[in-house]
Write a protein that holds these residues in place. Structure first.
Motif, PDB file in Angstrom:
ATOM      1  N   LEU A 178     -18.841 -28.489  43.133  1.00 24.65           N
ATOM      2  CA  LEU A 178     -17.736 -28.992  42.305  1.00 24.65           C
ATOM      3  C   LEU A 178     -17.128 -27.790  41.607  1.00 24.65           C
ATOM      4  N   SER A 179     -15.861 -27.522  41.903  1.00 20.49           N
ATOM      5  CA  SER A 179     -15.212 -26.351  41.296  1.00 20.49           C
ATOM      6  C   SER A 179     -13.756 -26.660  40.969  1.00 20.49           C
ATOM      7  N   GLY A 180     -12.965 -25.629  40.757  1.00 22.07           N
ATOM      8  CA  GLY A 180     -11.565 -25.821  40.378  1.00 22.07           C
ATOM      9  C   GLY A 180     -11.380 -25.650  38.884  1.00 22.07           C
ATOM     10  N   LEU A 206     -22.886 -27.405  40.731  1.00 18.89           N
ATOM     11  CA  LEU A 206     -21.745 -27.809  39.902  1.00 18.89           C
ATOM     12  C   LEU A 206     -21.317 -26.692  38.960  1.00 18.89           C
ATOM     13  N   HIS A 207     -20.008 -26.422  38.924  1.00 20.85           N
ATOM     14  CA  HIS A 207     -19.461 -25.532  37.891  1.00 20.85           C
ATOM     15  C   HIS A 207     -19.525 -26.306  36.587  1.00 20.85           C
ATOM     16  N   LEU A 208     -20.232 -25.766  35.612  1.00 22.42           N
ATOM     17  CA  LEU A 208     -20.290 -26.470  34.323  1.00 22.42           C
ATOM     18  C   LEU A 208     -19.496 -25.699  33.280  1.00 22.42           C
ATOM     19  N   GLY A 226     -23.196 -23.569  38.518  1.00 22.26           N
ATOM     20  CA  GLY A 226     -22.305 -22.422  38.663  1.00 22.26           C
ATOM     21  C   GLY A 226     -21.871 -21.960  37.274  1.00 22.26           C
ATOM     22  N   HIS A 227     -22.044 -20.693  36.986  1.00 20.95           N
ATOM     23  CA  HIS A 227     -21.633 -20.048  35.722  1.00 20.95           C
ATOM     24  C   HIS A 227     -22.437 -20.517  34.500  1.00 20.95           C
ATOM     25  N   GLY A 228     -22.290 -21.767  34.100  1.00 28.69           N
ATOM     26  CA  GLY A 228     -22.997 -22.280  32.919  1.00 28.69           C
ATOM     27  C   GLY A 228     -22.688 -21.443  31.688  1.00 28.69           C
ATOM     28  N   THR A 229     -21.425 -21.101  31.542  1.00 26.47           N
ATOM     29  CA  THR A 229     -21.022 -20.130  30.515  1.00 26.47           C
ATOM     30  C   THR A 229     -21.254 -20.610  29.081  1.00 26.47           C
ATOM     31  N   PHE A 230     -21.098 -21.899  28.855  1.00 27.56           N
ATOM     32  CA  PHE A 230     -21.145 -22.367  27.453  1.00 27.56           C
ATOM     33  C   PHE A 230     -22.338 -23.263  27.155  1.00 27.56           C
ATOM     34  N   LEU A 231     -23.467 -22.996  27.792  1.00 26.13           N
ATOM     35  CA  LEU A 231     -24.599 -23.903  27.613  1.00 26.13           C
ATOM     36  C   LEU A 231     -25.448 -23.591  26.382  1.00 26.13           C
ATOM     37  N   HIS A 232     -25.681 -22.325  26.121  1.00 23.21           N
ATOM     38  CA  HIS A 232     -26.656 -22.021  25.066  1.00 23.21           C
ATOM     39  C   HIS A 232     -26.003 -21.950  23.675  1.00 23.21           C
ATOM     40  N   PRO A 233     -26.800 -22.179  22.633  1.00 19.46           N
ATOM     41  CA  PRO A 233     -26.245 -22.319  21.273  1.00 19.46           C
ATOM     42  C   PRO A 233     -25.387 -21.144  20.822  1.00 19.46           C
ATOM     43  N   GLU A 234     -25.747 -19.919  21.197  1.00 18.03           N
ATOM     44  CA  GLU A 234     -25.000 -18.744  20.714  1.00 18.03           C
ATOM     45  C   GLU A 234     -23.541 -18.716  21.184  1.00 18.03           C
ATOM     46  N   VAL A 235     -23.213 -19.493  22.206  1.00 23.31           N
ATOM     47  CA  VAL A 235     -21.820 -19.497  22.679  1.00 23.31           C
ATOM     48  C   VAL A 235     -21.192 -20.881  22.519  1.00 23.31           C
ATOM     49  N   GLY A 236     -21.723 -21.627  21.558  1.00 19.24           N
ATOM     50  CA  GLY A 236     -21.134 -22.938  21.269  1.00 19.24           C
ATOM     51  C   GLY A 236     -21.796 -24.083  22.006  1.00 19.24           C
ATOM     52  N   GLY A 237     -22.809 -23.813  22.811  1.00 20.59           N
ATOM     53  CA  GLY A 237     -23.551 -24.882  23.491  1.00 20.59           C
ATOM     54  C   GLY A 237     -24.599 -25.459  22.541  1.00 20.59           C
ATOM     55  N   LEU A 252     -29.353 -20.993  37.744  1.00 22.04           N
ATOM     56  CA  LEU A 252     -27.958 -20.668  37.425  1.00 22.04           C
ATOM     57  C   LEU A 252     -27.428 -19.614  38.379  1.00 22.04           C
ATOM     58  N   GLU A 253     -26.169 -19.786  38.780  1.00 18.41           N
ATOM     59  CA  GLU A 253     -25.485 -18.786  39.610  1.00 18.41           C
ATOM     60  C   GLU A 253     -24.580 -18.000  38.664  1.00 18.41           C
TER      61      GLU A 253
END
Ligand code: 6MZ
Length: 348
Positions: A178-180, A206-208, A226-237, A252-253
């Motif tokens: 799932l991307s885009g 899945l791109h999250l 895919g990416h999982g850029t905003f998952l952890h607390p330090e970046v708003g996750g 994670l990719e």
């Protein structure tokens, strides 16, 4: 000119390192050499190189990155183009030391050229088989991609197409991506399609991106993120998102250059690779779009090593552990593990 090319190339250790590539979008991976051939085929489009790649030191908004894909799609709109692009991309990954590749692409239909979605996937499968027959030292599998921009109905059609090919491709089609553009649509509308894919045995990557959506999609759970850029607390996750990822052991990719050039991460040193690597969570270095972001997998490994101070031994382990995260069956994992043992330098 020659000196700058040499400077940009990864060191021998990284080029010779056997590697696994799990996150590569076909049309984002088209090299400048192949773009050149496409431009010659379609001079009337007036497309220049600067429109298909983001060079060294350049940054774009994610939206601008998606415009680049639109330009490349104009250049790649026949079965002949797809065959050339896919074989070139596979051979380039092989030349970069990639031993196992999962390529992903969104099936497209082009009324003008008679290209159908089925023909699109068939052509990629043909390219994979051709490279195999020519003796390329790389095992290639395919993930059928859903572009979230196309809505729920197309998503469901895409799953059905993927299902068909999973059964008929002799194990080459292994999953769904799932991307885009992450700002378009909402994951909850895509859940029925994704659930169906999962139920029929397709692996899910899945791109999250958005938080609320990530929480929902993690309940599936996907087989990779895919990416999982905003998952952890330090970046708003949040810790609960991290807990879900860890509890389900979802790899994670991670694509450093793509995230920095696409500005979803402020700098290499702030990339979330460090967070997940320190947790000991399965994290696989990938390219995302090696053509658009002017990179290759060797460079990405070298970049991770120099940014986060990884020893050669640690880099070797990182590439070896990526084998655990592939979607192909255990027999393939065993073969790859043996290959890594055979290729391991005597002294590191
Ligand atoms: C989200 C991306 C992407 O499918 O035509 N794509 N989706 N985030 C990214 N990070 C920058 N990079 C590529 O390859 C191009 C398509 O892959 C997805 C987009 O849907 C893009 O149109 P294919 O082979």
């Amino acid at each position: 000119m020659f000196a700058s090319v040499m400077e940009n190339e990864a060191d021998v250790f990284y080029r010779e390192l056997p590697k696994v590539e799990l996150h590569a979008h076909l049309n984002g991976s088209v090299s400048s050499q192949t773009i050149e051939k496409l431009i010659v085929r379609k001079p009337h489009l007036n497309i220049e190189h600067s429109m298909t790649a983001i060079g060294k030191g350049q940054r774009r908004t994610l939206d601008e990155c998606f415009q680049v894909f639109k330009v490349i799609h104009q250049l790649v709109d026949t079965e002949e183009d797809i065959l050339m692009v896919a074989t070139d991309v596979i051979k380039e990954f092989a030349a970069d030391g990639v031993k196992y590749l999962e390529l992903r692409s969104t099936p497209r239909e082009e009324k003008n050229t008679g290209l159908s979605k089925k023909g699109y996937v068939e052509t990629i499968i043909k390219a994979i088989q051709q490279c195999k027959n020519e003796g390329e030292d790389i095992d290639v599998r395919f993930l059928v991609a859903i572009d979230r921009r196309n809505g729920t109905e197309v998503a469901m059609e895409t799953v059905k197409l993927a299902e068909e090919f999973m059964l008929s491709s002799g194990g080459l089609v292994v999953g769904l991506d799932l991307s885009g553009d992450p700002t378009v649509g909402h994951g909850k509308d895509l859940l029925p399609a994704l659930q169906r894919a999962k139920n029929c045995g397709l692996k899910l990557s899945l791109h999250l991106s958005e938080l609320e959506e990530s929480d929902l999609l993690l309940n599936l759970p996907p087989d990779r993120i895919g990416h999982g850029t905003f998952l952890h607390p330090e970046v708003g996750g949040s810790q609960s998102l991290v807990d879900k990822v860890v509890k389900n052991n979802i790899p994670l990719e991670l694509c450093l250059t793509s995230n920095v050039k696409g500005q979803t991460v402020p700098s290499y040193s702030k990339h979330h690779f460090e967070y997940w690597y320190q947790l000991g969570h399965p994290s696989v270095i990938c390219t995302d779009d090696k053509g658009v972001f002017c990179t290759d997998l060797s460079k990405e490994y070298q970049l991770a090593a120099s940014t986060f101070g990884l020893s050669r031994e640690a880099v070797w382990k990182l590439s070896q552990q990526a084998i655990d995260c592939i979607f192909a069956p255990d027999t393939v994992k065993q073969q790859l593990r043996q290959k890594w043992v055979d290729l391991q330098p005597q002294q590191q």
